[in-house]
Write a protein that holds these residues in place. Structure first.
Motif, PDB file in Angstrom:
ATOM      1  N   PRO A 107       0.833  -1.211   0.000  1.00 19.10           N
ATOM      2  CA  PRO A 107       0.000   0.000   0.000  1.00 19.10           C
ATOM      3  C   PRO A 107       0.863   1.254   0.000  1.00 19.10           C
ATOM      4  O   PRO A 107       2.029   1.227   0.403  1.00 19.10           O
ATOM      5  N   GLU A 108       0.298   2.352  -0.488  1.00 19.24           N
ATOM      6  CA  GLU A 108       0.983   3.635  -0.385  1.00 19.24           C
ATOM      7  C   GLU A 108       1.189   3.963   1.087  1.00 19.24           C
ATOM      8  O   GLU A 108       0.422   3.523   1.945  1.00 19.24           O
ATOM      9  N   ILE A 109       2.218   4.739   1.368  1.00 13.90           N
ATOM     10  CA  ILE A 109       2.545   5.056   2.764  1.00 13.90           C
ATOM     11  C   ILE A 109       1.349   5.661   3.492  1.00 13.90           C
ATOM     12  O   ILE A 109       1.068   5.322   4.643  1.00 13.90           O
ATOM     13  N   LYS A 110       0.598   6.516   2.840  1.00 11.72           N
ATOM     14  CA  LYS A 110      -0.556   7.146   3.493  1.00 11.72           C
ATOM     15  C   LYS A 110      -1.659   6.137   3.830  1.00 11.72           C
ATOM     16  O   LYS A 110      -2.556   6.441   4.621  1.00 11.72           O
ATOM     17  N   ASP A 111      -1.586   4.935   3.240  1.00 13.33           N
ATOM     18  CA  ASP A 111      -2.630   3.936   3.446  1.00 13.33           C
ATOM     19  C   ASP A 111      -2.224   2.789   4.360  1.00 13.33           C
ATOM     20  O   ASP A 111      -3.024   1.873   4.593  1.00 13.33           O
TER      21      ASP A 111
ATOM     22  N   PRO B 105      -3.910  -1.459  -3.739  1.00 16.23           N
ATOM     23  CA  PRO B 105      -2.681  -1.823  -4.458  1.00 16.23           C
ATOM     24  C   PRO B 105      -2.919  -2.764  -5.636  1.00 16.23           C
ATOM     25  O   PRO B 105      -2.367  -2.558  -6.725  1.00 16.23           O
ATOM     26  N   SER B 106      -3.756  -3.797  -5.441  1.00 12.88           N
ATOM     27  CA  SER B 106      -3.996  -4.750  -6.524  1.00 12.88           C
ATOM     28  C   SER B 106      -4.826  -4.117  -7.636  1.00 12.88           C
ATOM     29  O   SER B 106      -4.531  -4.308  -8.829  1.00 12.88           O
ATOM     30  N   ASN B 107      -5.859  -3.340  -7.271  1.00  9.82           N
ATOM     31  CA  ASN B 107      -6.672  -2.695  -8.291  1.00  9.82           C
ATOM     32  C   ASN B 107      -5.871  -1.686  -9.103  1.00  9.82           C
ATOM     33  O   ASN B 107      -6.074  -1.552 -10.315  1.00  9.82           O
ATOM     34  N   SER B 108      -4.974  -0.971  -8.445  1.00 11.92           N
ATOM     35  CA  SER B 108      -4.129  -0.011  -9.163  1.00 11.92           C
ATOM     36  C   SER B 108      -3.256  -0.721 -10.184  1.00 11.92           C
ATOM     37  O   SER B 108      -3.090  -0.258 -11.315  1.00 11.92           O
TER      38      SER B 108
END
Length: 508
Positions: A118-122, A151-154
């Motif tokens: 995940p992105e750090i903000k998430d 993350p997977s959808n992105s």
């Protein structure tokens, strides 16, 4: 009344009497046919568990029989690491992905492993320790979307943008649960091809589930009798499942009453959406104490699972925006307080230090929280929550006995450590007064450096409103009074409208 789709009964005789060799041959033929049918890339979901391993093995075996010159379509293998996965499973998956990458190159297969995060903000800790989100609950399940789905959808959306569409290959099975069986049956009705179902969440993507009809025991039969084609031992996977089962048993299935092996579910070690983390508890208590080093994680997870009045003590009586929310005249508590967030960080760093001392060599350098997350939490505390004490480096050094690798923020702050102590002393133990004064000074500092101070008074007013109360009891009484006034106005409003209509009729 809706009709329940029952979970299929477990078959005592694997594969309904067909031999394993025949079943594998039929499925790999089907996989090859689908692979060669078009140029649409595949995305295989891989968690490292038994179902996704079996699915990927079938795809791998099928592609090995495709002539090299026809292996033109990329098969992306994606594994989402939430950064709080069970550390034994996370290590297993990481090693498997690397082994897989090397084997794919050696065998000239168009298989491309990808570890997603995940992105750090998430991330879990940035939201819980940084923002102060309370531990996830069924009615506030903030973790799954941020840490697993995004993350997977992105990644899949990027593949779709590049190629126009994508086919997702998943190890989902109808026997996993009744809800899974119902969902799969629903999508089957909308299939565009015999085995491809539409993905309800992602446009231009289809789902292929080759082992959808397999039972739990059939998955294990395949894994134990078919060598892993990328060289990662399936018997080690079985051992991992055994260690996550209370009695460590994986018996030979002789009838429908015999318990099955591998029903354990692995997930985030911080998960508070389940009543108890049975798999981690079993790991800690089993395997001749080989995994006892994970006990600090289990202990911290159980502390996160606090509820009721004990949890309320850890949370602000105000919501994130400073408002007071009521439910049945009771306050709905907001984020964790500064003291609670600092304590969670201390406990997490302390657990990390203990685990690093006790863990075996292959996980000795485990990071329960990454340095990037620590920097983001520090930024949030100082610049978003106006906690200008900048306490994170001090907490890190006290718990790890190491210097925090970050530059001082003192030059950016309204007050230094000495002035903070003086301000706290001047507030004479009134924590709400202290935090309000501290935030007012930080707001003034922020606008001081701006050429135009548009928005200063609105920011000051917002801060004053947040700290307007004498405390929780005063805030509660104020919210109840506002609720009472709103109800009185609502009760009088229809009467007023009726009186106005009567007056109008009389005038007419």
């Amino acid at each position: 009344m809706s009709t329940l789709i029952p979970t299929p009964v477990r078959r005592v005789v694997p594969f309904e009497g067909s031999g394993l060799k025949q079943v594998v041959a039929e499925l790999t033929d089907e996989i090859r046919e689908l692979y060669l049918a078009d140029e649409v890339p595949w995305v295989v979901g891989y968690s490292g568990g038994k179902d996704s391993t079996a699915t990927l093995q079938l795809v791998w075996l099928a592609l090995k029989e495709v002539p090299v010159e026809q292996r033109k379509k990329t098969v992306y293998v994606i594994s989402t690491d939430t950064l709080v996965e069970n550390p034994v499973v996370a290590a297993w998956v990481s090693q498997s992905l690397e082994t897989m990458r090397q084997a794919a190159v050696k065998q000239e297969l168009p298989i491309e492993p990808n570890r997603l995060t995940p992105e750090i903000k998430d991330t879990f800790w940035v939201n819980l320790i940084g923002r102060g989100y309370p531990a996830p609950r069924p009615k506030f399940r903030w973790c799954t979307e941020r840490m697993k789905i995004r993350p997977s959808n992105s990644f899949i959306r990027r593949v779709v943008r590049r190629h126009g569409e994508a086919i997702m290959v998943l190890g989902i099975r109808k026997q996993e649960s009744q809800s899974r069986a119902r969902a799969m049956a629903k999508h089957e009705k909308r299939r565009v091809q015999e085995r491809l179902s539409p993905n309800g969440n992602l446009p231009n993507s289809l789902v292929y589930s080759p082992i959808e009809a397999w039972s739990n025991d059939e998955v294990w039969t395949f894994l134990m009798q078919q060598d892993n084609p990328w060289g990662h031992r399936n018997k080690d996977l079985l051992t991992m499942y055994q260690s996550a089962t209370e009695d460590q048993e994986c018996p030979l299935v002789v009838d429908s009453s015999t318990p099955s092996c591998g029903d354990s579910r692995f997930g985030c070690w911080t998960c508070t959406l389940v009543e108890k983390d049975k798999s981690m508890a079993a790991m800690v208590n089993n395997a001749d104490n080989e995994m006892e080093w994970m006990e600090p994680l289990l202990s911290l997870r159980n502390k996160l699972d606090v509820t009721g009045e004990e949890e309320h003590k850890l949370r602000d009586f105000r919501k994130m925006n400073g408002s007071i929310q009521l439910f049945d005249e009771r306050i709905v508590h907001g984020p964790y307080t500064q003291a609670a967030r600092e304590d969670w960080l201390r406990q997490l760093l302390a657990a990390q230090s203990v685990v690093r001392q006790l863990a075996p060599e292959h996980v000795r350098n485990i990071e329960l929280i990454t340095m990037e997350e620590l920097h983001e939490i520090r930024r949030m505390w100082v610049f978003e929550k106006h906690e200008v004490e900048d306490s994170l480096p001090r907490i890190y050094e006290e718990e790890t006995h190491e210097s925090f690798p970050g530059r001082p923020l003192d030059e950016h702050l309204a007050l230094g450590a000495g002035e903070i102590d003086l301000l706290r002393e001047a507030c004479d133990g009134d924590d709400l007064l202290f935090t309000t004064a501290r935030e007012l000074l930080e707001v003034e500092r922020k606008f001081r450096t701006m050429t135009r101070r548009s928005g200063l008074f609105e920011a000051l007013e917002k801060t004053v409103k947040r700290g307007f109360f004498d405390g929780k009891d005063d805030a509660h009484a104020h919210a109840l009074n506002k609720k009472k006034l709103r109800e009185e106005i609502a009760d009088r409003l229809p009467m007023t409208l009726t009186e106005d209509e009567d007056t109008a009729d009389a005038s007419a």
